[in-house]
Enzyme design. Structure first.
Site, short mmCIF file in Angstrom:
data_model
loop_
_atom_site.label_atom_id
_atom_site.label_comp_id
_atom_site.label_asym_id
_atom_site.label_seq_id
_atom_site.Cartn_x
_atom_site.Cartn_y
_atom_site.Cartn_z
N GLY A 1 1.20 -1.04 0.47
CA GLY A 1 0.12 0.41 0.38
C GLY A 1 0.95 1.64 0.13
O GLY A 1 1.89 0.66 -0.28
N ILE B 1 1.91 2.45 2.43
CA ILE B 1 3.94 2.87 3.25
C ILE B 1 4.13 1.58 3.12
O ILE B 1 5.46 2.25 2.90
CB ILE B 1 2.58 1.94 4.55
CG1 ILE B 1 1.94 3.44 5.08
CG2 ILE B 1 3.87 2.03 5.82
CD1 ILE B 1 1.25 3.36 6.67
N SER C 1 3.05 -3.34 11.15
CA SER C 1 1.23 -2.93 10.74
C SER C 1 0.93 -3.45 11.80
O SER C 1 0.33 -2.40 12.44
CB SER C 1 1.51 -3.93 9.81
OG SER C 1 1.64 -5.37 10.19
N GLU D 1 -1.59 -4.93 23.54
CA GLU D 1 -0.74 -3.68 23.67
C GLU D 1 -1.94 -3.03 24.66
O GLU D 1 -3.00 -2.49 24.53
CB GLU D 1 -1.44 -2.94 22.05
CG GLU D 1 -0.46 -3.14 21.32
CD GLU D 1 -0.43 -2.69 19.13
OE1 GLU D 1 -1.73 -1.46 19.95
OE2 GLU D 1 0.17 -2.77 18.44
N HIS E 1 3.84 1.20 19.84
CA HIS E 1 3.19 1.53 18.58
C HIS E 1 3.10 3.20 18.19
O HIS E 1 2.51 3.88 18.13
CB HIS E 1 1.16 0.80 19.08
CG HIS E 1 0.61 0.92 17.78
ND1 HIS E 1 -0.14 0.05 17.57
CD2 HIS E 1 0.47 2.10 16.35
CE1 HIS E 1 -0.86 0.55 16.01
NE2 HIS E 1 -0.02 0.89 15.98
N ALA F 1 5.03 4.62 15.29
CA ALA F 1 5.75 4.25 13.69
C ALA F 1 4.46 5.93 13.58
O ALA F 1 5.22 6.71 12.47
CB ALA F 1 4.49 3.29 13.37
#
Ligand code: DGY
Length: 336
Positions: A157, A159, A238, A268, A287, A289
């Site tokens: 995609g 990213i 991801s 998480e 998490h 990014a």
């Protein structure tokens, strides 16, 4: 004049709240923690719109009680936390923000790759705990060079593409796997397609940048990890559930792969006794990014704008369930 009521499920950037407050009444859950489910459900009972985050689960229970709800806007690219089918059946528009975090996340994928391969975090820990006793040693803290190596990207995609073009600039050879082959991107970036099993066998570094869907849950399990090179590294930016975490721990312990850098996890925040925490050949980040000033401001503002579009009766650019327009056609909620 009755103003639409909007629930914002977390402290977010002021500029986004100001956009909403210009024409709507905003109820803010003024915390960095997610609202407990019962509070979320109760708060949405009388709201026209909800601006939520990826750690808010918007499922049937929420929709059942939220009779007025017209739009759920998630301040994220991922939307696996929202029951789209249920939303559509109830005539609720669902939007995400797909494009504004592309650069931030691609940059972070490479930061993770460099960190784990060149042992940056491990070396920092080593120095801080006072273990640096020899000024310079020929065999100390070695890791692989990145230039000239093969990067395998799973999921091409926006990213995945941004990672690929940066990796080309680092003189890497880039191969990719995605559900649909993309000959135009292959030509544009000078990258090649491989079936997943070949990509796993051939890559020195693997970056996972695929969405979480029923097909990608557990996509990287024991069989896949066993087929990777023992010298290779796995980077996941991801969703945690794309990787079978137990199998990954086994792979790291048994040396099926050399290391991993993970920004996302099956659970998480992760449990303090997660075995990954005690491993040296692993870099772990919470998490984050997309955590640049620029990306997060744009993310919040776009999420707010998506709500305003729907309330104005305009189709938002990133409507995730376009079929909803047949269930409940767009109409202007009186507000402006
Ligand atoms: C997203 O928006 O889906 C990302 O995971 C945020 O970092």
């Amino acid at each position: 004049m009755v103003r639409p009521r909007i629930y914002v499920s977390r402290r977010i950037q002021d500029s986004a709240i100001m956009l909403l407050r210009e024409c709507c009444d905003v109820e803010l859950y003024d915390s960095d923690y997610p609202p407990p489910k019962n509070i979320l459900v109760k708060s949405l009972e009388d709201k026209d719109a909800a601006l939520i985050l990826l750690s808010d689960t918007i499922d049937r229970e929420v929709f059942e009680k939220a009779g007025r709800l017209r739009v759920v806007s998630t301040m994220s690219a991922g939307y696996d936390h929202i029951d789209l089918k249920e939303a559509t059946a109830r005539g609720v528009y669902v939007t995400n923000v797909p494009s504004v975090l592309t650069d931030a996340v691609a940059e972070f994928a490479l930061a993770l790759l460099f960190s784990v391969a060149r042992r940056v975090v491990e070396a920092d820990r080593f120095l801080r705990r006072g273990s640096w006793k020899i000024a310079w040693s020929p065999m100390f803290m070695l890791g692989p060079e990145i230039s000239g190596k093969t990067l395998g990207i799973v999921g091409l995609g926006a990213i995945g593409k941004a990672v690929a073009s940066r990796a080309k600039g680092l003189n890497m050879r880039v191969i990719y796997f995605s559900r649909t082959r993309k000959p135009n991107v292959e030509a544009e970036l000078g990258i090649s397609y491989r079936p997943l099993n070949e990509l796993l066998r051939e890559s020195d570094f693997i970056v996972l940048s695929t969405a979480l869907t029923p097909e990608t849950v557990g996509m990287i399990g024991e069989r896949e990890l066993r087929s990777m090179k023992p010298s290779s590294y796995l980077v996941n930016i991801s969703r945690g559930a794309v990787v079978d975490e137990k199998a990954l721990v086994k792979a790291l312990k048994k040396g099926w792969i050399a290391g991993a850098a993970l920004d996302v996890f099956e659970k998480e925040p992760i449990d303090p006794d997660n075995p990954l925490i005690s491993m040296d050949n692993v870099v772990l980040t919470p998490h984050m990014a997309s955590a640049t000033f620029e990306a997060r401001r744009r993310l919040a503002e776009k999420a707010a704008e998506n709500i305003l579009s729907v309330l104005r009766g305009e189709a938002p650019p990133s409507l995730l369930n376009p079929e909803v327009m047949k269930v409940k056609p767009l109409e202007t909620v009186r507000m402006l």
